[in-house]
Design a protein around this motif. Structure first.
Motif, mmCIF file in Angstrom:
data_model
loop_
_atom_site.group_PDB
_atom_site.id
_atom_site.type_symbol
_atom_site.label_atom_id
_atom_site.label_comp_id
_atom_site.label_asym_id
_atom_site.label_seq_id
_atom_site.Cartn_x
_atom_site.Cartn_y
_atom_site.Cartn_z
ATOM 1 N N THR A 134 10.231 9.785 2.610
ATOM 2 C CA THR A 134 10.468 9.108 1.329
ATOM 3 C C THR A 134 10.507 10.116 0.178
ATOM 4 O O THR A 134 11.315 9.994 -0.732
ATOM 5 C CB THR A 134 9.426 7.993 1.091
ATOM 6 O OG1 THR A 134 8.109 8.496 1.366
ATOM 7 C CG2 THR A 134 9.689 6.807 2.007
ATOM 8 N N GLN A 139 1.981 6.530 0.529
ATOM 9 C CA GLN A 139 3.285 6.807 -0.098
ATOM 10 C C GLN A 139 3.387 6.503 -1.598
ATOM 11 O O GLN A 139 4.065 7.253 -2.306
ATOM 12 C CB GLN A 139 4.423 6.162 0.699
ATOM 13 C CG GLN A 139 4.597 6.899 2.028
ATOM 14 C CD GLN A 139 5.628 6.304 2.968
ATOM 15 O OE1 GLN A 139 6.693 6.859 3.148
ATOM 16 N NE2 GLN A 139 5.313 5.170 3.560
ATOM 17 N N VAL A 198 14.240 4.029 0.335
ATOM 18 C CA VAL A 198 12.834 4.449 0.234
ATOM 19 C C VAL A 198 11.917 3.248 0.479
ATOM 20 O O VAL A 198 10.897 3.346 1.161
ATOM 21 C CB VAL A 198 12.542 5.083 -1.155
ATOM 22 C CG1 VAL A 198 11.090 5.498 -1.270
ATOM 23 C CG2 VAL A 198 13.471 6.270 -1.406
#
Ligand code: UD1
Ligand code: M6R
Length: 371
Positions: A167, A16, A337
């Protein structure tokens, strides 16, 4: 290719920091000292005026994509001043809910092929709304059929459980809010703070990923449980829904995300010393309300796991058997997030420990192309 990882879900969780960088690449423009920082979404720049003039913005999606839109709703309302309503695609179709020419309908879908979302898009097109897509898949049906949109550029997602797309979707919708609000002088400082927050976000995700082993230990404690509740509110109501969705979908454990403000209206009856409850209580405007939720759960001997901002463990934990998950503090609208990451890790470790298929949970498909 899973690289050094055992499962795609694990790889995609740990990817991520990078996927968020790619999502933002070329879209945040940081001017010199006198120039303002702004957002540039190439796919929307010719449509922003129309969007600003719309009477209502509708977010439409399913599953995780719906949850991402829910996480972005407050900042979109704040920066645009336009009412934002939420629609689960199938429910909009079931009701044939009213949609008008003055509406902007935003379709959120990782695959861009989800049947319910696509049918809702056809329905909104028939009713004359401006249709905007937010998708991860270039050339997908939703990308082609919408009038305009934004690719989230998170890279191919293979695990059935959506993680990095979630996200990146939130980040794109925060950028959408910034773009729509960019003509409002009174919110300039707020917008610049959010842009600074976006630039720092990949580093913050790198930090929160260090909780991996801690979440594995928590998973060991919880692996034999029947059920897990997750309470959130404000920006993190979506975190509660999405965390619970991850746990039920891959770890095959009953889990429910709930709006903390609704606790006294029913769910409180479930609380006893056995049922584990995650409460999201990171610092934002709702913090003191969450502190009182924690007190009320503690008074009923609830088994608490509190997600809080770094340094707050002793502030939020009422007793010795309360577990704390400390996460880095970021700009309030970006906190979801960060906050979802420990819950993604928890769901992942629970699944491995319980011996279930991580990347292909039973009965589920990556892209749901039937109604
Ligand atoms: C585009 C290029 C990108 C390039 C950049 C340089 C593509 C796919 N993207 O990115 O490779 O680096 O310019 O400036 O070639 N759209 C929809 N519906 C959707 C998603 C997108 O209609 O659901 C449309 C957009 O309105 C836009 C086009 O698809 O016309 C590309 O969107 P996006 O990739 O987000 O645009 P850029 O970020 O400008
Ligand atoms: O491809 P989409 O984003 O349209 O998919 C929507 C849902 O099917 C999807 O998010 C589903 O809920 C995920 N398996 C959740 O992890």
């Amino acid at each position: 290719n899973k690289g050094n990882y055992e499962h795609y879900m694990q790889k995609e969780i740990h990817e991520q920091p990078q996927s968020l960088k790619t999502t933002m690449r070329g879209r945040l423009i940081r001017g010199g000292s006198c120039k303002a920082k702004t957002v540039l979404l190439g796919g929307l720049k010719d449509h922003l005026k129309t969007i600003r003039r719309s009477r209502r913005i509708l977010f439409i999606g399913c599953g995780t994509s719906y949850n991402a839109a829910l996480a972005a709703r407050p900042i979109l309302e704040e920066l645009s001043g336009i009412p934002v309503t939420m629609e689960i695609a199938s429910d909009l179709l079931d009701r044939r809910g009213p949609i008008y020419r003055e509406d902007t309908a935003v379709f959120v879908s990782q695959s861009g092929e989800t049947a319910d979302t696509l049918l809702a898009l056809e329905y909104a097109l028939e009713n004359g709304a401006l249709c905007v897509g937010i998708t991860n898949t270039v050339g997908s049906a939703i990308a082609r059929r919408t009038h305009c949109g934004v690719h989230i550029n998170a890279g191919c997602e293979i695990g059935v459980a959506s993680t990095k797309a979630y996200t990146s979707q939130i980040v794109v919708m925060a950028m959408l809010a910034l773009a729509i609000g960019s003509d409002t002088i009174s919110s300039q400082e707020r917008r610049e703070a959010i842009i600074d927050g976006l630039i720092e976000l990949p580093n913050k995700i790198r930090e929160v990923l260090k909780l991996d082993q801690k979440m594995k230990k928590l998973a060991q404690e919880l692996m034999a449980e029947q059920s897990l509740l997750v309470f959130g509110r404000g920006y993190n109501y979506a975190t509660a829904l999405e965390g619970a969705l991850k746990v039920k979908e891959v770890a095959l454990m009953h889990s429910e995300g709930m709006l903390a403000g609704e606790m006294k209206h029913g769910p409180l009856a479930l609380v006893d010393e056995n049922l584990p409850i995650v409460v999201i209580a990171t610092r934002d405007a709702c913090f003191s309300k969450q502190q009182s939720v924690i007190q009320q759960l503690h008074a009923r001997r609830g088994r608490l796991i509190v997600m809080c901002s770094e340094g707050d463990a002793t502030v939020v934990c009422p007793g010795d058997n309360c577990r704390a998950i400390e996460v880095p503090l970021v700009e309030d609208c970006l906190q979801p997030v960060v906050n979802i990451v420990p819950l993604q890790l928890l769901a992942y470790h629970l699944t491995v420990l319980r011996g279930f298929n991580v990347d292909q949970p039973r009965n589920l498909a990556k892209s749901v192309t039937t109604q």
